[in-house]
Enzyme design. Structure first.
Site, PDB file in Angstrom:
ATOM      1  CD  GLN A  25      -2.535  -1.534   2.484  1.00  0.00           C
ATOM      2  OE1 GLN A  25      -1.993  -1.195   3.537  1.00  0.00           O
ATOM      3  NE2 GLN A  25      -3.653  -2.225   2.454  1.00  0.00           N
ATOM      4  CB  SER A  52      -9.772  -0.117   0.101  1.00  0.00           C
ATOM      5  OG  SER A  52      -9.183   0.529  -0.995  1.00  0.00           O
ATOM      6  CD1 TRP A  63      -4.737  -1.436  -1.407  1.00  0.00           C
ATOM      7  CD2 TRP A  63      -4.041   0.668  -1.745  1.00  0.00           C
ATOM      8  NE1 TRP A  63      -5.530  -0.611  -0.654  1.00  0.00           N
ATOM      9  CE2 TRP A  63      -5.124   0.689  -0.831  1.00  0.00           C
ATOM     10  CE3 TRP A  63      -3.441   1.870  -2.104  1.00  0.00           C
ATOM     11  CZ2 TRP A  63      -5.616   1.870  -0.278  1.00  0.00           C
ATOM     12  CZ3 TRP A  63      -3.918   3.058  -1.551  1.00  0.00           C
ATOM     13  CH2 TRP A  63      -4.995   3.050  -0.656  1.00  0.00           C
ATOM     14  CE  LYS A 143     -10.621  -2.691   6.035  1.00  0.00           C
ATOM     15  NZ  LYS A 143     -10.650  -2.500   4.566  1.00  0.00           N
ATOM     16  CG  PHE A 147      -7.703   1.042   5.400  1.00  0.00           C
ATOM     17  CD1 PHE A 147      -6.522   0.332   5.564  1.00  0.00           C
ATOM     18  CD2 PHE A 147      -8.103   1.375   4.114  1.00  0.00           C
ATOM     19  CE1 PHE A 147      -5.750  -0.033   4.470  1.00  0.00           C
ATOM     20  CE2 PHE A 147      -7.345   1.018   3.013  1.00  0.00           C
ATOM     21  CZ  PHE A 147      -6.169   0.310   3.189  1.00  0.00           C
ATOM     22  N   PRO A 173      -7.839  -1.126  12.270  1.00  0.00           N
ATOM     23  CG  PRO A 173      -6.971  -0.905  10.107  1.00  0.00           C
ATOM     24  CD  PRO A 173      -6.633  -0.690  11.553  1.00  0.00           C
ATOM     25  CG  ASP A 175      -8.529  -6.728   7.498  1.00  0.00           C
ATOM     26  OD1 ASP A 175      -8.154  -7.354   8.525  1.00  0.00           O
ATOM     27  OD2 ASP A 175      -7.738  -6.387   6.602  1.00  0.00           O
ATOM     28  CG  ASP A 209      -3.556  -2.647  10.305  1.00  0.00           C
ATOM     29  OD1 ASP A 209      -4.275  -3.669  10.338  1.00  0.00           O
ATOM     30  OD2 ASP A 209      -3.390  -1.969   9.275  1.00  0.00           O
ATOM     31  CD1 TRP A 213      -0.939  -5.236   4.927  1.00  0.00           C
ATOM     32  CD2 TRP A 213      -2.897  -6.246   5.274  1.00  0.00           C
ATOM     33  NE1 TRP A 213      -1.564  -5.373   3.708  1.00  0.00           N
ATOM     34  CE2 TRP A 213      -2.759  -5.991   3.890  1.00  0.00           C
ATOM     35  CE3 TRP A 213      -4.054  -6.880   5.736  1.00  0.00           C
ATOM     36  CZ2 TRP A 213      -3.734  -6.344   2.964  1.00  0.00           C
ATOM     37  CZ3 TRP A 213      -5.027  -7.229   4.807  1.00  0.00           C
ATOM     38  CH2 TRP A 213      -4.867  -6.963   3.449  1.00  0.00           C
TER      39      TRP A 213
END
Length: 242
Positions: A25, A52, A63, A143, A147, A173, A175, A209, A213
């Site tokens: 990202q 997104s 992305w 979220k 985000f 966030p 997810d 995060d 992630w």
């Protein structure tokens, strides 16, 4: 509450390096710097982040697609061009009407966002979170709102070259990936759990995060870069993500 072992081995500075050199990202946003004026890049980043969710590809591929599309164009009207791109995309084909309505609600905010506004929000990203929630009539802890603040921070960091940590009051966030990781550790509410971990480690939730992630990504390029940048965590993070 026990801090996960891998978080005892990582510093905020190391997470910052992961964000900038491994996170797709961040790199997707950074790749647009030579194509778009700074203000347009910020507006475009916010627009993309706001829709997104419920993707039809991986987040990494989405992305990449977004960045590739806009590297080839210099749109005069960011919102209009984005509204053309979204229905034709491969990675974000679900709930298109809903997402276009959301983009329309954010249109005035995006068009009025100046570079001075962006710099001011970068100094107080929690204010951006609250303003976005108000504009979209959304939960400030949802979220996509939190985000979007994270992606805004990426854009400002890439453009200015200045790192500002995310505020502790902005939650992680949640997810599907974060939900799954959290359930392997605790039955607590994910945002409450990671908020507690953030306070104990001194690492804000949005930076936690990033390590979660990136560290549990199945994307081959991400795994290769992470092994190069921070090999000490690979084993534990892979176990968490499997």
């Amino acid at each position: 509450m026990t801090v996960p072992t891998f978080l005892r081995k990582v510093t905020l500075r190391e997470i910052c390096v992961i964000e900038e050199y491994v996170d797709v990202q961040y790199r997707a946003i950074e790749a647009l710097m030579d194509t778009l004026p700074s203000t347009d890049l910020v507006r475009l980043t916010v627009a993309n982040a706001l829709v997104s969710y419920q993707l039809s590809s991986s987040g990494e591929d989405w992305w990449r697609e977004f960045s590739s599309y806009f590297r080839e164009r210099r749109p005069r009207d960011i919102v209009r061009e984005y509204a053309r791109f979204l229905p034709r995309s491969r990675g974000n084909r679900r709930l298109i009407r809903q997402k276009l309505r959301r983009l329309h609600r954010a249109k005035a905010f995006l068009e009025e966002l100046s570079w001075q506004d962006a710099k001011s929000y970068y100094r107080d990203m929690n204010r951006l979170r609250l303003d976005l929630a108000r504009v979209l009539n959304a939960d400030p802890e949802s979220k996509t709102i939190v985000f979007t603040v994270k992606m805004f921070g990426y854009a400002l960091r890439a453009i200015t070259g200045r790192f500002r940590p995310y505020p502790f009051e902005i939650p992680i966030p949640v997810d599907a990936r974060i939900e799954r990781i959290t359930r392997r550790i605790t039955n607590d509410d994910p945002q409450l759990y990671w908020d507690s971990i953030a306070r104990r480690t001194g690492i804000p939730p949005l930076h936690l995060d990033s390590i979660l992630w990136v560290g549990t990504s199945r994307d081959p390029e991400v795994k290769r870069l992470l092994a190069k940048v921070l090999p000490k965590l690979i084993g534990e993070l892979e176990m968490l993500g499997n």
